[in-house]
Design a protein around this motif. Structure first.
Motif, short mmCIF file in Angstrom:
data_model
loop_
_atom_site.label_atom_id
_atom_site.label_comp_id
_atom_site.label_asym_id
_atom_site.label_seq_id
_atom_site.Cartn_x
_atom_site.Cartn_y
_atom_site.Cartn_z
N TRP A 11 42.40 34.35 34.60
CA TRP A 11 41.19 34.32 35.45
C TRP A 11 41.38 33.23 36.49
CZ3 TRP A 11 37.88 30.26 36.46
CH2 TRP A 11 36.75 30.59 37.23
N ASP A 13 39.32 31.44 40.23
CA ASP A 13 38.40 31.39 41.36
C ASP A 13 39.09 30.59 42.45
OD1 ASP A 13 36.35 31.26 43.21
OD2 ASP A 13 34.80 30.80 41.74
N PHE A 15 37.81 30.46 45.55
CA PHE A 15 36.73 30.03 46.45
C PHE A 15 36.83 30.62 47.85
CE2 PHE A 15 37.20 26.69 43.19
CZ PHE A 15 35.98 26.87 42.55
N PRO A 23 29.03 28.95 45.93
CA PRO A 23 30.09 29.52 45.09
C PRO A 23 29.59 30.77 44.39
CG PRO A 23 29.16 27.54 44.10
CD PRO A 23 28.60 27.62 45.48
N ASP A 24 30.51 31.58 43.88
CA ASP A 24 30.22 32.87 43.28
C ASP A 24 29.13 32.76 42.21
OD1 ASP A 24 30.27 35.40 42.13
OD2 ASP A 24 32.45 35.48 41.95
N VAL A 27 29.63 33.65 38.54
CA VAL A 27 30.42 32.73 37.70
C VAL A 27 29.73 31.38 37.54
CG1 VAL A 27 32.61 31.47 37.54
CG2 VAL A 27 32.58 33.84 38.36
N TRP A 28 29.25 30.81 38.65
CA TRP A 28 28.74 29.45 38.66
C TRP A 28 27.22 29.43 38.82
CZ3 TRP A 28 32.50 26.11 37.51
CH2 TRP A 28 33.81 26.45 37.84
N THR A 79 29.51 27.16 34.17
CA THR A 79 29.65 28.60 33.92
C THR A 79 28.93 29.03 32.65
OG1 THR A 79 31.69 28.51 32.60
CG2 THR A 79 31.93 28.52 35.01
N HIS A 236 41.24 25.48 43.77
CA HIS A 236 41.15 26.61 42.84
C HIS A 236 40.83 26.11 41.45
CE1 HIS A 236 45.67 25.91 42.04
NE2 HIS A 236 45.11 25.82 40.83
#
Length: 253
Positions: A11, A13, A15, A23-24, A27-28, A79, A236
């Motif tokens: 996995w 991210d 960004f 941020p996503d 996920v966050w 998360t 990342h």
């Protein structure tokens, strides 16, 4: 034989996204509020993109600011409830903030936090950095009987130049029976169940956290003259398989 860091990415991210977007959210999520966060930290965490946003060139900026009224704001991302990790190489490529009084961290807490509390859930600090020690990274575990500032079991490593001068990869290789820290691929500390004076709560799922604090009771990290704004740049966050396998990532969607 392939190195662990060359193993499959389970996995990641990176960004990617428009500048000044959050941020996503799959996920966050933000943890917000003030109150010192257990050790007299000065910041109030917000959900504002002024404190956490994508830069537009593949990075996440977490920024501590002094507001017009003197309030210090920053961001703490987690998360919990969205992504769970168990075992693997957990890493982040980060450029640290600069200035005494800053306290940045990339870390993990057990997913059973809300059921058993801290430190029973376990805590793995992949990276902590305080601006008063510009070349030093700290890696620590906390559990029942060994927790809190100065109470965890960990080690540190001193780089050749200030960590705010460039990006570095901070990582742990985590199995059920060991946590091993490295900076840019160079191992500097490891802990096993035999090394801790209490239970070993690291054989279940954990969630990730990224945050930038200001002040707190870290010895010598006086925040009275901290230059703000200060930014932690994250290039990342990744979870990779290990040679022994077993890395698990669960997305709760």
């Amino acid at each position: 034989m392939a190195r662990d860091e060359d193993r499959q990415v389970v996995w990641a991210d990176d960004f990617r996204g428009l500048a000044w977007s959050p941020p996503d959210v799959r996920v966050w999520r933000h943890e917000t509020g003030a109150g010192g966060w257990g050790d007299e930290q000065l910041q109030r965490y917000t959900a504002s993109t002024r404190n956490a946003h994508l830069t537009g060139d593949g990075r996440l900026a977490i920024t501590a600011r002094r507001e017009a009224d003197g309030d210090v704001t920053s961001a703490r991302l987690t998360t919990l409830g969205r992504l769970t990790v168990r075992r693997g190489r957990v890493e982040a490529r980060i450029r640290q903030p600069r200035g005494a009084g800053t306290w940045s961290a990339f870390w993990m807490l057990g997913d059973d936090l809300e059921d058993v509390g801290w430190p029973a859930c376990g805590e793995i600090d992949v990276m902590e950095h305080v601006g008063a020690e510009p070349r030093t990274v700290h890696g620590t575990v906390h559990g029942p009987g060994y927790a809190g500032v100065g109470g965890g079991v960990g080690g540190s490593h001193e780089a050749s130049a200030p960590l705010a001068d460039g990006f570095h990869v901070y990582a742990v290789k985590w199995t059920d029976d060991a946590v091993v820290w490295d900076l840019d691929g160079t191992e500097y500390h490891r802990v096993t169940p035999d090394d801790v004076p209490g239970p070993w709560p690291f054989r279940h799922g954990f969630h990730l956290l990224l945050n930038l604090a200001v002040g707190g009771r870290w010895p010598g990290n006086d925040a009275s003259g901290v230059p703000l704004p200060a930014t932690m740049l994250v290039d990342h966050v990744r979870v990779l398989d290990l040679a022994s396998g077993g890395a698990e990532v669960t997305l709760h969607r």
